[in-house]
Every structure is written in structure tokens, then in C-alpha cells.
Design a protein around this motif. Structure first.
Motif, PDB file in Angstrom:
ATOM      1  N   VAL A  34       0.859  -1.179   0.000  1.00  0.00           N
ATOM      2  CA  VAL A  34       0.000   0.000   0.000  1.00  0.00           C
ATOM      3  C   VAL A  34       0.898   1.232   0.000  1.00  0.00           C
ATOM      4  O   VAL A  34       1.856   1.312   0.774  1.00  0.00           O
ATOM      5  CB  VAL A  34      -0.927   0.012   1.228  1.00  0.00           C
ATOM      6  N   PHE A  35       0.602   2.177  -0.874  1.00  0.00           N
ATOM      7  CA  PHE A  35       1.404   3.397  -1.025  1.00  0.00           C
ATOM      8  C   PHE A  35       2.856   3.083  -1.385  1.00  0.00           C
ATOM      9  O   PHE A  35       3.757   3.872  -1.134  1.00  0.00           O
ATOM     10  CB  PHE A  35       1.370   4.253   0.240  1.00  0.00           C
ATOM     11  N   GLY A  36       3.066   1.886  -1.968  1.00  0.00           N
ATOM     12  CA  GLY A  36       4.395   1.538  -2.439  1.00  0.00           C
ATOM     13  C   GLY A  36       5.377   1.097  -1.377  1.00  0.00           C
ATOM     14  O   GLY A  36       6.504   0.726  -1.687  1.00  0.00           O
ATOM     15  N   LYS A  37       4.985   1.106  -0.079  1.00  0.00           N
ATOM     16  CA  LYS A  37       5.972   0.775   0.947  1.00  0.00           C
ATOM     17  C   LYS A  37       5.443  -0.043   2.122  1.00  0.00           C
ATOM     18  O   LYS A  37       6.218  -0.526   2.932  1.00  0.00           O
ATOM     19  CB  LYS A  37       6.613   2.045   1.491  1.00  0.00           C
ATOM     20  N   PHE A  38       4.140  -0.232   2.225  1.00  0.00           N
ATOM     21  CA  PHE A  38       3.597  -0.958   3.370  1.00  0.00           C
ATOM     22  C   PHE A  38       3.041  -2.303   2.908  1.00  0.00           C
ATOM     23  O   PHE A  38       1.976  -2.363   2.294  1.00  0.00           O
ATOM     24  CB  PHE A  38       2.498  -0.139   4.055  1.00  0.00           C
TER      25      PHE A  38
END
Length: 343
Positions: A34-38
């Protein structure tokens, strides 16, 4: 300049993918964060739960002993088949078999683990090469480079003190004066040291304190006696990047010259195999059991310097065979239901 920028961006995205996997793995630009990092996959949720349990419950371990497994006095995390299926992507071994008497048996040898990682690297390389060879769109180019990024993550994790133990000589810190330079002479020196820094132990991540893991997974901020080792191993990981990118660019250059995909694939495969076996993943003892932990990252304090032994007796070999058979059955069952990226 434009294609170099695009390639580096895509490789960086690929390097993040093993921490953000999709299940199943698809040949596109998607990841599972999620959002590229989570990360949101079940493996990440499992590790977060273990980290929270470690933070708040370790002082009351005797109250919650039913949710732990392991031998007498040894506390280890449960690992799902989903997470086990991706251990090699992070340079880690399959979780070993913990017996009631405290014996710990390795499910694989270090040599077998390297073979699995080599197999995975070549699969990713071939998938990436096919997309690069299409030469029809920027998306194809990005997907192709992304697969090389996945190879980088897998190999670089083996140079992290939170994932493995490598042979270390303190004089390297003095002799390798500018490890973060990447001219030809410095890269050759880095490759020579890389070959000497053979893997001694690959952690199986069942005995890990995730707070300690986080510290050693940030190598430039490691303090104390391990500072020089962490910094130099991180530098060697960057030289891994350079060599893998050299193989990628060599493949592209050859393809533009010969227009023969099969020939260039064979050349790139040979280069990748030689690099992984002769430099990136040299082994101190290929016959040793894969797995274990360390005093640095383990959750069993002075007992965490363990490693599993290879089965010697017929009875132990049978136990290991049955454990591997059951684990593979569970992984394949998940895979059939599109529940794991790959194994």
C-alpha cells in the motif's frame, strides 16, 4: 540518458518486490504494498504479529508458552507455509525441524539453498529477458528490468547481518579504502573480497527478534563492534548491484547487435551462474545445515548462536524427509489456489 533512468527506476521497483510480493507472481509492474511501501501480504502480517508479541510478551514468556514451538529452552516463531515458500527470496533457509529433545535438524544444506536461489535467479532472468527482447513499449522494458531488481534483493540480503553470517576479516575495512567507488579497479577489489566473504550461515528466521533484525537491516547505522563489518558488507552488496546491472546491459547490447534471443539468453545465463556461484554466493561449507540464528538478532540471547545439523541416522533422515514432504505439500496446495508467489 532516458533509458538508463527508466532501467534504474524499474530495477529499484523490482528490488522492493520481494518485500511486497503478489500472489501469484505476475509479469507486470504490480506489487503487494500500500502506497508503495507498506506490505499487506500474509507473511508481513505474520511478522508484525511476531514483532508485537516479542515487544510485549517476552517478559511473560512462561505464561504464553503454548503459542511457541521449539526444543527445551529454545523459543522460536511459528512459520507458515506461505512465508516458508519465500524464504529463499531473502537469502534465508527453510525453517528447520525442532525435536522435543532439543535437537534441531536442517531441512536443507547450504549447497541446496544456494541451488534454490540460483534456480530462482535464472527464472527471473529469463522472464526479464523475454520482456526486454519484445522491445515494443516502455512497459515491457520496465517489466524486464524489474525482474533483475528481484535478483538484486535476493542476493543483497545475504550480505545483511540480519539475514546471514559471512566470513569476515577485519583488515578488509582498512585495505578496501573506498568501497563505495565503482570504477573498474575498485569494483575488481570488491569482487575479490566478495569471493572471500563466503556465507557461513543463513538464518532461518524462526529465532529472530524483529527489533534487533531492524537494527542490523540498516547497515550504515549499525554501531559498536559490528559497524565496520556491516558497512563493508553493505558496500559489497552495492558491487553485487553493479555486476548484475553489467549482465543486464550486456544482454541488451548483445541483443541489439545479434538480434538472436537464444544466443544472448545463453550468454547471460552463463554469466549470471558464474557470478552467483563464484562470487555472490560462495559457501564456507556447502554440506552444512542451512538455518539457525545469531547472538545479534536472535531472541534466545546466548542460546541463539545455534545452527541445525544435518540428519545422520536413518531415523533422523526419515523425520526430515517427512517434514520436507509435508511442507512442500502445503506450499503446493497454496500455490494451486494462487496463494503463494512461487516456490
Amino acid at each position: 540518458q532516458s533509458w538508463r533512468t527508466t532501467m534504474c527506476e524499474a530495477v529499484a521497483d523490482g528490488a522492493a518486490w520481494p518485500d511486497c510480493p503478489t500472489a501469484p507472481e505476475e509479469e507486470n509492474l504490480a506489487n503487494g504494498c500500500v502506497f508503495g511501501k507498506f506490505p499487506t501480504d500474509r507473511g508481513a502480517r505474520e511478522m508484525v504479529f511476531q514483532a508485537m508479541r516479542g515487544m510485549f510478551w517476552d517478559t511473560l514468556r512462561w505464561l504464553v508458552s503454548p503459542i511457541y514451538t521449539g526444543g527445551p529452552g529454545l523459543t522460536v516463531h511459528y512459520m507458515s507455509a506461505y512465508r516458508a515458500s519465500m524464504q529463499h527470496e531473502h537469502g534465508s533457509a527453510l525453517p528447520p525441524l525442532h525435536l522435543d529433545d532439543g535437537t534441531v535438524l536442517a531441512l536443507t544444506s547450504m549447497g541446496e539453498l544456494r541451488g534454490k536461489m540460483l534456480q530462482q535467479a535464472l527464472i527471473w532472468q529469463c522472464k526479464g529477458g523475454r520482456h526486454l527482447a519484445k522491445n515494443k513499449s516502455e512497459e515491457d522494458f520496465r517489466i524486464g528490468a524489474l525482474f533483475y531488481g528481484k535478483i538484486l534483493h535476493m542476493l543483497q540480503d545475504t550480505f545483511s547481518l540480519s539475514h546471514s553470517e559471512r566470513h569476515w576479516d577485519s583488515y578488509w575495512a582498512n585495505d578496501f579504502e573506498n568501497p563505495f567507488r565503482f570504477d573498474a579497479a575498485t569494483h575488481k577489489q570488491g569482487m575479490d573480497i566478495m569471493r572471500e566473504a563466503a556465507m557461513v550461515k543463513s538464518y532461518s528466521m524462526d529465532d529472530v527478534d524483529w527489533m534487533k533484525h531492524r537494527i542490523y537491516d540498516d547497515p550504515l547505522n549499525v554501531k559498536g563492534d559490528a559497524r565496520d563489518e556491516a558497512k563493508l558488507m553493505y558496500a559489497l552488496a552495492q558491487h553485487v548491484s553493479l555486476e548484475v546491472l553489467n549482465i543486464l546491459v550486456g544482454f541488451l547490447s548483445g541483443l541489439l547487435t545479434t538480434h538472436n534471443l537464444t544466443t544472448e539468453e545463453n550468454k547471460a545465463t552463463r554469466k549470471m551462474t558464474d557470478f552467483i556461484c563464484d562470487y555472490a554466493l560462495t559457501l564456507r561449507n556447502p554440506h552444512a545445515g542451512a538455518g539457525g540464528s545469531s547472538l545479534r538478532v536472535g531472541r534466545n540471547w546466548d542460546r541463539s548462536a545455534w545452527r541445525p545439523r544435518r540428519p545422520q541416522s536413518q531415523e533422523d533422515r526419515k523425520k526430515v524427509h517427512e517434514a520436507r514432504k509435508e511442507l512442500i505439500r502445503e506450499i503446493n496446495e497454496l500455490g494451486a489456489n494462487e496463494g503463494v508467489p512461487h516456490f
